[in-house]
Design a protein around this motif. Sequence first.
Motif, PDB file in Angstrom:
ATOM      1  N   ARG A 192       0.817  -1.221   0.000  1.00 52.13           N
ATOM      2  CA  ARG A 192       0.000   0.000   0.000  1.00 52.13           C
ATOM      3  C   ARG A 192       0.850   1.270   0.000  1.00 52.13           C
ATOM      4  NH1 ARG A 192      -2.607  -3.836   3.115  1.00 52.13           N
ATOM      5  NH2 ARG A 192      -4.760  -4.226   2.526  1.00 52.13           N
ATOM      6  N   ASN A 193       2.162   1.099   0.071  1.00 49.09           N
ATOM      7  CA  ASN A 193       3.069   2.248   0.044  1.00 49.09           C
ATOM      8  C   ASN A 193       2.780   3.235   1.182  1.00 49.09           C
ATOM      9  OD1 ASN A 193       5.372   3.175  -1.104  1.00 49.09           O
ATOM     10  ND2 ASN A 193       4.353   4.407  -2.667  1.00 49.09           N
ATOM     11  N   ILE A 194       2.526   2.700   2.353  1.00 49.38           N
ATOM     12  CA  ILE A 194       2.224   3.504   3.537  1.00 49.38           C
ATOM     13  C   ILE A 194       3.509   3.687   4.337  1.00 49.38           C
ATOM     14  CG2 ILE A 194       0.945   3.531   5.710  1.00 49.38           C
ATOM     15  CD1 ILE A 194      -1.220   1.862   4.315  1.00 49.38           C
ATOM     16  N   SER A 195       3.722   4.889   4.849  1.00 51.95           N
ATOM     17  CA  SER A 195       4.931   5.127   5.644  1.00 51.95           C
ATOM     18  C   SER A 195       4.816   4.447   7.002  1.00 51.95           C
ATOM     19  CB  SER A 195       5.181   6.627   5.815  1.00 51.95           C
ATOM     20  OG  SER A 195       4.154   7.197   6.583  1.00 51.95           O
ATOM     21  N   ILE A 196       5.953   3.967   7.473  1.00 52.22           N
ATOM     22  CA  ILE A 196       6.024   3.291   8.768  1.00 52.22           C
ATOM     23  C   ILE A 196       7.084   3.993   9.600  1.00 52.22           C
ATOM     24  CG2 ILE A 196       6.580   1.142   9.962  1.00 52.22           C
ATOM     25  CD1 ILE A 196       5.867  -0.341   7.381  1.00 52.22           C
ATOM     26  N   GLN A 230      -2.049  13.891  14.257  1.00 54.58           N
ATOM     27  CA  GLN A 230      -2.550  15.120  13.649  1.00 54.58           C
ATOM     28  C   GLN A 230      -2.061  15.269  12.210  1.00 54.58           C
ATOM     29  OE1 GLN A 230      -1.462  18.219  16.397  1.00 54.58           O
ATOM     30  NE2 GLN A 230      -2.976  17.570  17.909  1.00 54.58           N
ATOM     31  N   LYS A 231      -0.920  14.677  11.883  1.00 54.26           N
ATOM     32  CA  LYS A 231      -0.367  14.776  10.533  1.00 54.26           C
ATOM     33  C   LYS A 231      -1.189  13.989   9.519  1.00 54.26           C
ATOM     34  CE  LYS A 231       4.510  15.406  11.624  1.00 54.26           C
ATOM     35  NZ  LYS A 231       5.841  14.776  11.554  1.00 54.26           N
ATOM     36  N   GLU A 232      -1.599  12.780   9.913  1.00 53.54           N
ATOM     37  CA  GLU A 232      -2.302  11.890   8.989  1.00 53.54           C
ATOM     38  C   GLU A 232      -3.006  10.789   9.785  1.00 53.54           C
ATOM     39  OE1 GLU A 232       0.695  10.160   6.461  1.00 53.54           O
ATOM     40  OE2 GLU A 232       1.939   9.610   8.151  1.00 53.54           O
ATOM     41  N   PRO A 233      -3.973  10.121   9.144  1.00 50.56           N
ATOM     42  CA  PRO A 233      -4.598   8.984   9.828  1.00 50.56           C
ATOM     43  C   PRO A 233      -3.518   7.985  10.223  1.00 50.56           C
ATOM     44  CG  PRO A 233      -5.783   9.526   7.828  1.00 50.56           C
ATOM     45  CD  PRO A 233      -4.521  10.348   7.818  1.00 50.56           C
ATOM     46  N   SER A 234      -3.652   7.420  11.400  1.00 52.52           N
ATOM     47  CA  SER A 234      -2.577   6.586  11.933  1.00 52.52           C
ATOM     48  C   SER A 234      -3.103   5.287  12.510  1.00 52.52           C
ATOM     49  CB  SER A 234      -1.838   7.341  13.046  1.00 52.52           C
ATOM     50  OG  SER A 234      -1.356   8.567  12.587  1.00 52.52           O
ATOM     51  N   PHE A 235      -2.305   4.268  12.372  1.00 50.31           N
ATOM     52  CA  PHE A 235      -2.522   2.990  13.032  1.00 50.31           C
ATOM     53  C   PHE A 235      -1.331   2.812  13.954  1.00 50.31           C
ATOM     54  CE2 PHE A 235      -1.592  -1.516  13.434  1.00 50.31           C
ATOM     55  CZ  PHE A 235      -2.817  -2.031  13.817  1.00 50.31           C
ATOM     56  N   ILE A 236      -1.583   2.670  15.246  1.00 46.63           N
ATOM     57  CA  ILE A 236      -0.510   2.557  16.223  1.00 46.63           C
ATOM     58  C   ILE A 236      -0.591   1.178  16.865  1.00 46.63           C
ATOM     59  CG2 ILE A 236       0.430   3.432  18.392  1.00 46.63           C
ATOM     60  CD1 ILE A 236      -1.548   5.830  16.484  1.00 46.63           C
ATOM     61  N   ALA A 237       0.508   0.456  16.833  1.00 49.99           N
ATOM     62  CA  ALA A 237       0.553  -0.871  17.434  1.00 49.99           C
ATOM     63  C   ALA A 237       1.606  -0.882  18.533  1.00 49.99           C
ATOM     64  CB  ALA A 237       0.890  -1.920  16.373  1.00 49.99           C
ATOM     65  N   ALA A 258     -11.802   0.344  21.080  1.00 50.18           N
ATOM     66  CA  ALA A 258     -11.217  -0.921  20.612  1.00 50.18           C
ATOM     67  C   ALA A 258     -11.702  -1.203  19.199  1.00 50.18           C
ATOM     68  CB  ALA A 258     -11.629  -2.055  21.545  1.00 50.18           C
ATOM     69  N   VAL A 259     -10.823  -1.737  18.396  1.00 45.81           N
ATOM     70  CA  VAL A 259     -11.181  -2.162  17.055  1.00 45.81           C
ATOM     71  C   VAL A 259     -11.582  -3.626  17.126  1.00 45.81           C
ATOM     72  CG1 VAL A 259     -10.317  -2.534  14.701  1.00 45.81           C
ATOM     73  CG2 VAL A 259      -9.559  -0.542  16.012  1.00 45.81           C
ATOM     74  N   LYS A 260     -12.718  -3.941  16.581  1.00 43.76           N
ATOM     75  CA  LYS A 260     -13.223  -5.323  16.604  1.00 43.76           C
ATOM     76  C   LYS A 260     -13.126  -5.935  15.231  1.00 43.76           C
ATOM     77  CE  LYS A 260     -14.900  -5.282  20.864  1.00 43.76           C
ATOM     78  NZ  LYS A 260     -14.670  -6.212  21.884  1.00 43.76           N
ATOM     79  N   LEU A 299       2.568  10.630  20.127  1.00 43.69           N
ATOM     80  CA  LEU A 299       1.433  10.200  19.310  1.00 43.69           C
ATOM     81  C   LEU A 299       0.541  11.333  18.808  1.00 43.69           C
ATOM     82  CD1 LEU A 299       0.509   6.873  21.107  1.00 43.69           C
ATOM     83  CD2 LEU A 299       1.564   7.168  18.862  1.00 43.69           C
ATOM     84  N   PRO A 300       0.199  12.325  19.618  1.00 46.88           N
ATOM     85  CA  PRO A 300      -0.675  13.385  19.102  1.00 46.88           C
ATOM     86  C   PRO A 300      -0.126  14.074  17.854  1.00 46.88           C
ATOM     87  CG  PRO A 300      -0.640  13.473  21.479  1.00 46.88           C
ATOM     88  CD  PRO A 300       0.412  12.474  21.068  1.00 46.88           C
TER      89      PRO A 300
END
Length: 149
Positions: free
Chosen positions: A23-27, A115-122, A147-149, A110-111
């Motif tokens: 997906r060419n998403i930055s990590i 705020q920069k872009e949608p984020s998934f945090i693990a 929580a994500v279900k 994290l904030p």
Amino acid sequence: MQEYTCPVTVSYEMKLMEAVAPRNISISGLETADSQLEIFDLMKNDEIERLLLDAVSSDSSDHAQEAAMITLYKQEDIEGLYELMVQSDELKQHEAALLTTRNQHWSTLLPTAMQKEPSFIAVGAAHLPGEQGVLNLLRKQGYSVDAVK
């Protein structure tokens, strides 16, 4: 990893990185390898030695803690998982260095990222619950955490 009773052990970090690669998403990471190793600078040499010896000499016939962790994780009981973790030999007397201090640092990073872009945090499950857990620290800053279900 060979001590676990699971037929296949998986690195969740690697699985997540593999999932986003097409997906060419930055990590980005919340910590560097150096900052993770610095945690041990706060410990006495005999404590580090005990942790390492415990890790390599564990009795493979005693998988009670592993089974309890898996059960709590599958039940989505992060508070129970947290309680089990803080009672473990690995975290005794080192909860601040291994969890609390890192959680507080992450909750300041994290904030800006969110705020920069949608984020998934693990993060590891033990970092989520508790008064000083990432979830509560973000809620204290006004974030809605579900929580994500």
